[in-house]
Write a protein that holds these residues in place. Sequence first.
Motif, PDB file in Angstrom:
ATOM      1  N   VAL A  96     -26.522  21.231 -11.280  1.00 36.62           N
ATOM      2  CA  VAL A  96     -27.403  21.885 -10.319  1.00 36.62           C
ATOM      3  C   VAL A  96     -28.742  22.143 -10.977  1.00 36.62           C
ATOM      4  CG1 VAL A  96     -27.785  23.973  -8.963  1.00 36.62           C
ATOM      5  CG2 VAL A  96     -25.489  22.966  -9.082  1.00 36.62           C
ATOM      6  N   GLN A  97     -29.799  21.827 -10.238  1.00 42.20           N
ATOM      7  CA  GLN A  97     -31.155  22.128 -10.719  1.00 42.20           C
ATOM      8  C   GLN A  97     -31.976  22.720  -9.592  1.00 42.20           C
ATOM      9  OE1 GLN A  97     -32.863  18.529 -12.439  1.00 42.20           O
ATOM     10  NE2 GLN A  97     -32.510  19.409 -14.477  1.00 42.20           N
ATOM     11  N   LEU A  98     -32.765  23.728  -9.937  1.00 38.10           N
ATOM     12  CA  LEU A  98     -33.715  24.322  -9.015  1.00 38.10           C
ATOM     13  C   LEU A  98     -35.093  24.216  -9.647  1.00 38.10           C
ATOM     14  CD1 LEU A  98     -31.767  27.577  -8.049  1.00 38.10           C
ATOM     15  CD2 LEU A  98     -31.992  25.503  -6.684  1.00 38.10           C
ATOM     16  N   GLN A  99     -36.030  23.658  -8.920  1.00 34.13           N
ATOM     17  CA  GLN A  99     -37.381  23.441  -9.425  1.00 34.13           C
ATOM     18  C   GLN A  99     -38.366  24.223  -8.574  1.00 34.13           C
ATOM     19  OE1 GLN A  99     -38.168  21.451 -12.133  1.00 34.13           O
ATOM     20  NE2 GLN A  99     -40.296  22.126 -11.956  1.00 34.13           N
ATOM     21  N   ALA A 100     -38.941  25.269  -9.170  1.00 33.59           N
ATOM     22  CA  ALA A 100     -39.903  26.107  -8.452  1.00 33.59           C
ATOM     23  C   ALA A 100     -41.319  25.627  -8.702  1.00 33.59           C
ATOM     24  CB  ALA A 100     -39.757  27.554  -8.888  1.00 33.59           C
ATOM     25  N   SER A 101     -42.169  25.793  -7.695  1.00 33.74           N
ATOM     26  CA  SER A 101     -43.577  25.406  -7.819  1.00 33.74           C
ATOM     27  C   SER A 101     -44.416  26.222  -6.845  1.00 33.74           C
ATOM     28  CB  SER A 101     -43.736  23.910  -7.521  1.00 33.74           C
ATOM     29  OG  SER A 101     -43.337  23.623  -6.203  1.00 33.74           O
ATOM     30  N   GLY A 102     -45.726  26.122  -7.000  1.00 34.08           N
ATOM     31  CA  GLY A 102     -46.626  26.756  -6.047  1.00 34.08           C
ATOM     32  C   GLY A 102     -47.343  27.987  -6.543  1.00 34.08           C
ATOM     33  N   GLY A 103     -47.028  28.440  -7.737  1.00 34.10           N
ATOM     34  CA  GLY A 103     -47.721  29.592  -8.263  1.00 34.10           C
ATOM     35  C   GLY A 103     -49.158  29.267  -8.619  1.00 34.10           C
ATOM     36  N   GLY A 104     -49.904  30.308  -8.954  1.00 34.88           N
ATOM     37  CA  GLY A 104     -51.298  30.097  -9.331  1.00 34.88           C
ATOM     38  C   GLY A 104     -52.064  31.390  -9.340  1.00 34.88           C
ATOM     39  N   LEU A 105     -53.372  31.251  -9.404  1.00 33.05           N
ATOM     40  CA  LEU A 105     -54.281  32.390  -9.417  1.00 33.05           C
ATOM     41  C   LEU A 105     -54.941  32.511  -8.046  1.00 33.05           C
ATOM     42  CD1 LEU A 105     -55.943  34.581 -10.912  1.00 33.05           C
ATOM     43  CD2 LEU A 105     -57.519  32.748 -11.591  1.00 33.05           C
ATOM     44  N   VAL A 106     -54.913  33.706  -7.494  1.00 33.17           N
ATOM     45  CA  VAL A 106     -55.489  33.931  -6.173  1.00 33.17           C
ATOM     46  C   VAL A 106     -56.144  35.308  -6.149  1.00 33.17           C
ATOM     47  CG1 VAL A 106     -53.343  34.870  -5.238  1.00 33.17           C
ATOM     48  CG2 VAL A 106     -54.988  33.805  -3.693  1.00 33.17           C
ATOM     49  N   GLN A 107     -57.141  35.460  -5.324  1.00 23.77           N
ATOM     50  CA  GLN A 107     -57.780  36.762  -5.180  1.00 23.77           C
ATOM     51  C   GLN A 107     -56.949  37.660  -4.264  1.00 23.77           C
ATOM     52  OE1 GLN A 107     -61.823  36.010  -3.832  1.00 23.77           O
ATOM     53  NE2 GLN A 107     -62.571  36.168  -5.940  1.00 23.77           N
ATOM     54  N   ALA A 108     -57.110  38.954  -4.448  1.00 20.42           N
ATOM     55  CA  ALA A 108     -56.435  39.917  -3.588  1.00 20.42           C
ATOM     56  C   ALA A 108     -56.773  39.625  -2.126  1.00 20.42           C
ATOM     57  CB  ALA A 108     -56.845  41.333  -3.957  1.00 20.42           C
ATOM     58  N   GLY A 109     -55.743  39.711  -1.284  1.00 23.28           N
ATOM     59  CA  GLY A 109     -55.905  39.373   0.120  1.00 23.28           C
ATOM     60  C   GLY A 109     -55.600  37.927   0.453  1.00 23.28           C
ATOM     61  N   GLY A 110     -55.457  37.114  -0.562  1.00 22.14           N
ATOM     62  CA  GLY A 110     -55.191  35.697  -0.363  1.00 22.14           C
ATOM     63  C   GLY A 110     -53.714  35.399  -0.140  1.00 22.14           C
ATOM     64  N   SER A 111     -53.418  34.113  -0.039  1.00 23.01           N
ATOM     65  CA  SER A 111     -52.062  33.663   0.248  1.00 23.01           C
ATOM     66  C   SER A 111     -51.637  32.559  -0.715  1.00 23.01           C
ATOM     67  CB  SER A 111     -51.961  33.125   1.682  1.00 23.01           C
ATOM     68  OG  SER A 111     -52.251  34.119   2.625  1.00 23.01           O
ATOM     69  N   LEU A 112     -50.342  32.481  -0.930  1.00 25.68           N
ATOM     70  CA  LEU A 112     -49.732  31.379  -1.672  1.00 25.68           C
ATOM     71  C   LEU A 112     -48.384  31.074  -1.029  1.00 25.68           C
ATOM     72  CD1 LEU A 112     -50.212  32.287  -5.459  1.00 25.68           C
ATOM     73  CD2 LEU A 112     -51.245  30.353  -4.265  1.00 25.68           C
ATOM     74  N   ARG A 113     -47.947  29.837  -1.181  1.00 26.93           N
ATOM     75  CA  ARG A 113     -46.599  29.473  -0.753  1.00 26.93           C
ATOM     76  C   ARG A 113     -45.849  28.880  -1.944  1.00 26.93           C
ATOM     77  NH1 ARG A 113     -44.143  25.367   3.826  1.00 26.93           N
ATOM     78  NH2 ARG A 113     -44.805  23.778   2.323  1.00 26.93           N
ATOM     79  N   LEU A 114     -44.749  29.517  -2.287  1.00 25.82           N
ATOM     80  CA  LEU A 114     -43.895  29.010  -3.340  1.00 25.82           C
ATOM     81  C   LEU A 114     -42.820  28.117  -2.729  1.00 25.82           C
ATOM     82  CD1 LEU A 114     -43.316  32.232  -5.483  1.00 25.82           C
ATOM     83  CD2 LEU A 114     -45.224  30.606  -5.561  1.00 25.82           C
ATOM     84  N   SER A 115     -42.441  27.101  -3.484  1.00 23.17           N
ATOM     85  CA  SER A 115     -41.360  26.206  -3.075  1.00 23.17           C
ATOM     86  C   SER A 115     -40.320  26.143  -4.184  1.00 23.17           C
ATOM     87  CB  SER A 115     -41.895  24.797  -2.804  1.00 23.17           C
ATOM     88  OG  SER A 115     -42.834  24.799  -1.758  1.00 23.17           O
ATOM     89  N   CYS A 116     -39.098  25.885  -3.803  1.00 29.66           N
ATOM     90  CA  CYS A 116     -38.011  25.732  -4.772  1.00 29.66           C
ATOM     91  C   CYS A 116     -37.103  24.629  -4.249  1.00 29.66           C
ATOM     92  CB  CYS A 116     -37.253  27.044  -4.929  1.00 29.66           C
ATOM     93  SG  CYS A 116     -35.810  26.951  -5.994  1.00 29.66           S
ATOM     94  N   THR A 117     -37.132  23.494  -4.924  1.00 23.96           N
ATOM     95  CA  THR A 117     -36.361  22.344  -4.482  1.00 23.96           C
ATOM     96  C   THR A 117     -35.104  22.215  -5.321  1.00 23.96           C
ATOM     97  OG1 THR A 117     -38.360  21.221  -3.761  1.00 23.96           O
ATOM     98  CG2 THR A 117     -36.411  19.868  -4.094  1.00 23.96           C
ATOM     99  N   ALA A 118     -33.989  22.031  -4.643  1.00 22.61           N
ATOM    100  CA  ALA A 118     -32.695  21.991  -5.305  1.00 22.61           C
ATOM    101  C   ALA A 118     -32.121  20.585  -5.338  1.00 22.61           C
ATOM    102  CB  ALA A 118     -31.729  22.922  -4.587  1.00 22.61           C
ATOM    103  N   SER A 119     -31.290  20.350  -6.341  1.00 19.62           N
ATOM    104  CA  SER A 119     -30.558  19.102  -6.428  1.00 19.62           C
ATOM    105  C   SER A 119     -29.199  19.379  -7.048  1.00 19.62           C
ATOM    106  CB  SER A 119     -31.320  18.076  -7.265  1.00 19.62           C
ATOM    107  OG  SER A 119     -31.546  18.555  -8.567  1.00 19.62           O
ATOM    108  N   GLY A 120     -28.230  18.491  -6.746  1.00 18.80           N
ATOM    109  CA  GLY A 120     -26.913  18.636  -7.335  1.00 18.80           C
ATOM    110  C   GLY A 120     -26.052  19.705  -6.701  1.00 18.80           C
ATOM    111  N   MET A 121     -26.385  20.104  -5.483  1.00 14.59           N
ATOM    112  CA  MET A 121     -25.630  21.155  -4.807  1.00 14.59           C
ATOM    113  C   MET A 121     -25.680  20.923  -3.299  1.00 14.59           C
ATOM    114  SD  MET A 121     -28.492  24.167  -5.324  1.00 14.59           S
ATOM    115  CE  MET A 121     -27.808  25.388  -4.232  1.00 14.59           C
ATOM    116  N   ILE A 122     -24.706  21.516  -2.601  1.00 18.25           N
ATOM    117  CA  ILE A 122     -24.735  21.484  -1.138  1.00 18.25           C
ATOM    118  C   ILE A 122     -25.588  22.660  -0.705  1.00 18.25           C
ATOM    119  CG2 ILE A 122     -23.382  21.445   0.978  1.00 18.25           C
ATOM    120  CD1 ILE A 122     -21.024  20.430  -0.715  1.00 18.25           C
ATOM    121  N   PHE A 123     -26.872  22.410  -0.632  1.00 19.19           N
ATOM    122  CA  PHE A 123     -27.897  23.449  -0.494  1.00 19.19           C
ATOM    123  C   PHE A 123     -27.621  24.382   0.686  1.00 19.19           C
ATOM    124  CE2 PHE A 123     -32.083  25.076  -1.281  1.00 19.19           C
ATOM    125  CZ  PHE A 123     -32.629  25.369  -0.040  1.00 19.19           C
TER     126      PHE A 123
END
Length: 111
Positions: free
Chosen positions: A1-28
């Motif tokens: 099983v592997q989980l791969q997270a992405s989408g982090g970064g630097l943002v100003q207050a009030g801003g938005s981000l979307r994180l993703s986490c893609t899985a493999s090797g499992m019945i998600f």
Amino acid sequence: VQLQASGGGLVQAGGSLRLSCTASGMIFSTFNLGWFRQRPGEQRQLIAAITPRQMTTYADSVKGRFSISRDNAKSTLYLQMNNLRPEDTAVYYCKADPIYWGQGTQVTVSS
């Protein structure tokens, strides 16, 4: 099983981000999933969770600003983060219960 997270970064207050986490090797679609965060000097804390039936729960600190979702067809977990605050700065981790963790992704919110 592997989980791969992405989408982090630097943002100003009030801003938005979307994180993703893609899985493999499992019945998600069968797993309870969650997003955790760890601020410097603090313990890792659950901030949002979603069940296989799409029931969601949130920590009070993010309720109304963050939204967790999952796309079972893509084996991907998401965290939409809006109206970010400096105190949201942390390393964010995804988890598939009971024991599978993704690597962290850094989110930094500047004031």
